[in-house]
Structures are given as C-alpha cells and as structure tokens.
Design a protein around this motif. Sequence first.
Motif, short mmCIF file in Angstrom:
data_model
loop_
_atom_site.label_atom_id
_atom_site.label_comp_id
_atom_site.label_asym_id
_atom_site.label_seq_id
_atom_site.Cartn_x
_atom_site.Cartn_y
_atom_site.Cartn_z
N LEU A 1 0.82 -1.21 0.00
CA LEU A 1 0.00 0.00 0.00
C LEU A 1 0.85 1.26 0.00
N GLY A 2 2.07 1.15 0.49
CA GLY A 2 2.96 2.32 0.54
C GLY A 2 3.73 2.53 -0.75
N GLY A 3 3.40 1.77 -1.80
CA GLY A 3 4.14 1.87 -3.06
C GLY A 3 3.27 2.28 -4.23
N GLY A 4 3.66 1.82 -5.41
CA GLY A 4 2.90 2.17 -6.61
C GLY A 4 3.14 1.14 -7.69
N GLY A 5 2.78 1.48 -8.91
CA GLY A 5 3.00 0.53 -10.00
C GLY A 5 2.17 0.88 -11.23
N PHE A 6 2.23 -0.04 -12.18
CA PHE A 6 1.51 0.14 -13.45
C PHE A 6 0.64 -1.08 -13.70
N TRP A 7 -0.62 -0.83 -14.02
CA TRP A 7 -1.56 -1.91 -14.33
C TRP A 7 -1.93 -1.79 -15.81
N GLN B 1 -8.01 -1.07 -24.07
CA GLN B 1 -6.73 -1.31 -23.40
C GLN B 1 -6.27 -0.01 -22.76
N VAL B 2 -5.81 -0.13 -21.54
CA VAL B 2 -5.41 1.08 -20.82
C VAL B 2 -4.28 0.75 -19.84
N MET B 3 -3.45 1.75 -19.56
CA MET B 3 -2.49 1.59 -18.48
C MET B 3 -2.94 2.47 -17.32
N ARG C 1 -3.90 11.12 -7.49
CA ARG C 1 -4.84 10.45 -8.41
C ARG C 1 -4.06 9.50 -9.31
N VAL C 2 -4.67 8.33 -9.61
CA VAL C 2 -4.09 7.52 -10.68
C VAL C 2 -4.42 8.21 -12.00
N VAL C 3 -3.64 7.90 -13.03
CA VAL C 3 -3.90 8.49 -14.36
C VAL C 3 -4.07 7.34 -15.34
N GLU C 4 -5.14 7.41 -16.13
CA GLU C 4 -5.31 6.40 -17.19
C GLU C 4 -4.56 6.90 -18.41
N VAL D 1 -4.94 -8.77 -17.04
CA VAL D 1 -4.18 -7.81 -16.22
C VAL D 1 -2.71 -8.20 -16.27
N ALA D 2 -1.86 -7.22 -16.56
CA ALA D 2 -0.41 -7.38 -16.36
C ALA D 2 -0.03 -6.23 -15.45
N ALA D 3 0.32 -6.53 -14.21
CA ALA D 3 0.61 -5.44 -13.27
C ALA D 3 1.98 -5.63 -12.65
N THR D 4 2.80 -4.58 -12.69
CA THR D 4 4.09 -4.60 -12.01
C THR D 4 4.02 -3.53 -10.93
#
Length: 574
Positions: A88-94, A104-106, A266-269, A397-400
């Motif tokens: 929860l204290g991090g981030g990433g790309f989905w 398709q979206v990131m 905010r996340v950004v699409e 889903v490919a999430a890192t």
Amino acid sequence: MGVLANVRSISVPWLRVARHALFRAALALAACCWASVILAQQTAAIATAHPLATAAGYEILKRGGNAFDAGVAVAAALAVVEPYSSGLGGGGFWLLHRADDGHQVMVDARETAPAGVRREHYFDRDGKPIPGATRQGGLAAAIPGAPAALAHVATRYGALPLSVSLAPAIQYARAGFKIDPRYARIARLRERFLQKGTGTARIFLDGMQAPQPGYVLRQPELAATLERLAREGASGFYSGRVGRALAAAVNEAGGVWQHSDLESYRVVERAPIRFTYRGATITAAALPSAGGIALAQSLGMLERFPSASPGNPGHAHLVVEALRRAFQDRARYLGDSDFKPVPVTKLLDRRYIARRAATIDPGAATKSDALGDEQPVRSESGNTTHFSVIDEAGNRVAATLTINLLFGAGIVAGDTGVLLNNEMDDFSLGDDVPNAYRLRGGRANGIEPGKRPLSSMTPAFVEDERGVLILGSPGGSRTVSQVLLAILQYLHASRVDLPRLLALPRFHHQYWPDRVEIEPEGFTPAWRAALAAKGHTLETVNRKWGNMQVVFKSKQTGAAHAASDPRGADVAWY
Ligand code: DON
C-alpha cells in the motif's frame, strides 16, 4: 517454493457449475466422457510471485469476479505476503485489456514527489549528493499510488466490491501466514536496515532478528488499514487518520509531506505503447515507465536484422546494441511527460529507429562513449513484483508493482502497518549520479514537486496468431531486457513453452555502464568468447535476476496456462 506452487490455471466450467444450479444438473446428466473433456479445459490462469496471492486471485474468480477483481485481490495479497516487494505504501503500473470491447489502458499508479520537495534536499553544503538520502528515511518516500489503483481498478473495471476482493488479503494480514525461505533470506539480508528503520523491526523481525521459515507473520494494523480502504475507498487511505499518520511518520523521519499531497493523489489512465514486431502486436507500459518505449525501440531495431534464436551469440550482440541505443535515449529524453514534453512519437518513428539501427555494426560493439548523439527531433517541444491474470472471457491484467528497493524506505507509518517506498531514488540527481540500478538520467527525470519518477517496469501483452502472452518481472533496469528476451524467445520458438521461456539465461545492457551484464549460469565459454571478440566487456553478476510471471491463452483452444520464474525462490536484489 516450487514453480508450480505460484501458478494456477482454473477450470472455469467448474465455476459455472458452482454458480448455476441448472447447468450443474445438465452437466450431471451428460455422459462423463464429454464432461471430462470440458473440465480439462482451463480457460483462466493466474501467475504471481507467491502461492497465497495466486490463491487469493483464484478465490475471487470463484466468487464471480473478473480478471480485474482477481488482480485487485492478488495485489492486496502481495502487499501482505511479499511486504519487501510491493504494498500500500508503493505504486505501479496496471496494464488492462477488457475483452468486451477490446479497451486497453495503463492505470498509472506511480508515486509522486511531494509538493514540498526540492532537489537541494538531497545535496550537502558542498553540493555533494547525501549518501542514502533517496533510499532511506523520509526524503526517500514518494506519495503512494497503490491504494488509489486498487480502488480505481475495482470500481471502474471490476464486478465485485472492494470488501470482497480485499477479503483474502485482510485475512492473511490478521490471521498471519507462515513465512517462506525467501522471506527469511530477504529479512536476513536487510536485518540491520529493518532494525534501524521506523516501526519496521516490530513488524518484520522476530524480536530483533530475521525470523526463521515457518514463523507466523501477523500484521493486524495493516489488516485494519485494508479494511478502512475496503469500507471507504481511496479516501479511507489518503484522508483522515491514515493520511495524517503517514505524513507524520515521514516528516518525523526527515520528509516534507503535506496532507494535501496525499489528498490530491490520483491515478492516471494512459494509452499504453502499442506497436508491431514481425507480425505480433505488443502492448506495454507507457511513460512514466521507460519500459514500453525501450521495448518498441529495441524490437524496431532488431526487426531490421534477420530473426535468430536469442541464445545465439551473434543475435545477443544485436540485442545488446539495440538496448545500448534505447537506454541512451532513455537517459537523454525520458521523464514524466506531464512535466516536460517528451518526443515519444519521434522516438518511436520507424525512420528514426532505422537510422539508429543503421549505426549497429554486426561485427563489433559500439562503445557507449562513442555512440553518436543523433537527435530524433528538432522541433517537438518521459524489489518489485509482477503478476499476470487472464479470465475465461479474456479480460487481462499485467501489473508490475513496487516499493522500489527491498523494504522500501524502511518506514512503517504509525499504527497503519503501511511500509513506505523509496521511489525518489528513481529520479535522477544529475548526469553523473547513478541511482541504485546504476542508471543515469537527465533533467527530464530530475526531481520536481508533484512529478513521477521514471520507471523501468514493463508489464506487457504480446498477441499473435497463436494467442496472447501476458508477462512482466521485477529487476530494476534489467526488467526491460528480461521482457525483451522473453518476447524474442516466444516469437522465435514454434511451440509455446512457458517454463523454457522463463528458464532462459539473461543478459542486459543499459548504455552506461558500458558492459554486458550476464547471469552466472547458462552462458557457455564459447558464447562469452564470441561476445568478447566483438568488443563487449562482460560482467558476470553474482546472482540470477528477475521473477517473471507469465500467462498464455491460446486463440485456437481457449486454454490458458501460467508459469512462474524458477528464480522466484532466490533473493532477487534487483
Ligand atoms: O520503477 C522502477 O523501475 C523500480 N523502482 C523498480 C524496482 C525493481 O524492479 C526492483 N526489483 N527487484
């Protein structure tokens, strides 16, 4: 932890049986010979770095969730059972693909620099970088994006409420789970860091020592924070008492967070990077990850040479030269494009890529220092975990996800159970100041308030006439070459063989330092000699790297398979 322990393919007709009594009755009446054929068909698959995270995703599919709900469950479970990698204290790309309409979206859940941060905070009076300032303590932590991504993916793409998809993670956190040898090794490696950190020893160590395998790790405070997120959505994390506790802990440890940094996150699409390579369509992470651009450039250069097995040393030379050029562009141009325009279109222009490929000598290494400074543009004003999921309908889903280095900044905020990232180290402090991955960068990736640091994380989809491959891996800057090599192997081999794809030995080049890093096993003396003869300096790294998680779904049969990197049981430092 065995490879097979992490992955599971599920027989979705079983789920239908469970959900629809009518279908169950029909199936019971059917002749057992065809029923067994149906049941053998596996149409959904999940690959993650931990068996409990895979089980969480599977559980959510069973409860009627789609791949996006399963992804939320997996990500939250990984935050609990692999706390050194993501959370929860991090981030990433989905990277998401919706089967209904092909959307398709990131989802960019990268952390942001706090508004109060200045580049000068990381330098001493003499203008020298303060050792460790971007890696440990309050100045190392950027505003987390992971909780916003969980809420966003669940509400916009999922079929189930967060209270359902977060339930397995909450259960793991509250009841505890037995740590595996990997956790024990990583905790031993980081024992002193955890002893000195804020609130870390109490949670991640047993007394003041690294726990032994089998030790039950309980995180009741993290369970409570996850419950708040499930109940209140993103504001349950970013506002109120959790947000206040996060800012207080970071500032106590030397940081400069304001409550408004958290409330405004905010996340950004974003549109992913999409391109074709020898007839396959590849979709990968866009800025602020450098991964998709580096993949597109590298494969674009390689397409101008005959295809060959990635194991062939002549081809490995070409791969190294392509990576050298792609990483030069990364250092020169890439950073958060919301801050300063990045010439992505020009960098991906086929003519520019052809000009770059034309500078590759098939017989000899180009020295990075001697690599031309060709401009693509004149006028146009860029320890971690990966998981891959596909469901019966074909949603993907490919999430890192990451908190950056093992156990992040070493700060657990108050009683929230949230371990904060040290993603500030992914910014560049100057052309001559390499970060933890020995990456150098320019002003485009300099520290600025509110900005997202450049990443190497490369979640990707590869589609060809055989089906779709979903992949990604941790590994810092080496993530890009891992994904590149896996794609080359997948497209080169006539048969899809996931374990073989994962077992391939890995090599890497990133422009600077000017050397080919290679894994300690898998490269013959002849292979090394062939590369050296072309003028490459080889550096054998003492550990294998990466922890790739792949899923493949066949177009012809609909069957889905998953596989985990055999290196997963090892300590992946980066
Ligand atoms: O975003 C990045 O590129 C890094 N923070 C990722 C870190 C990583 O992959 C560590 N892996 N073992």
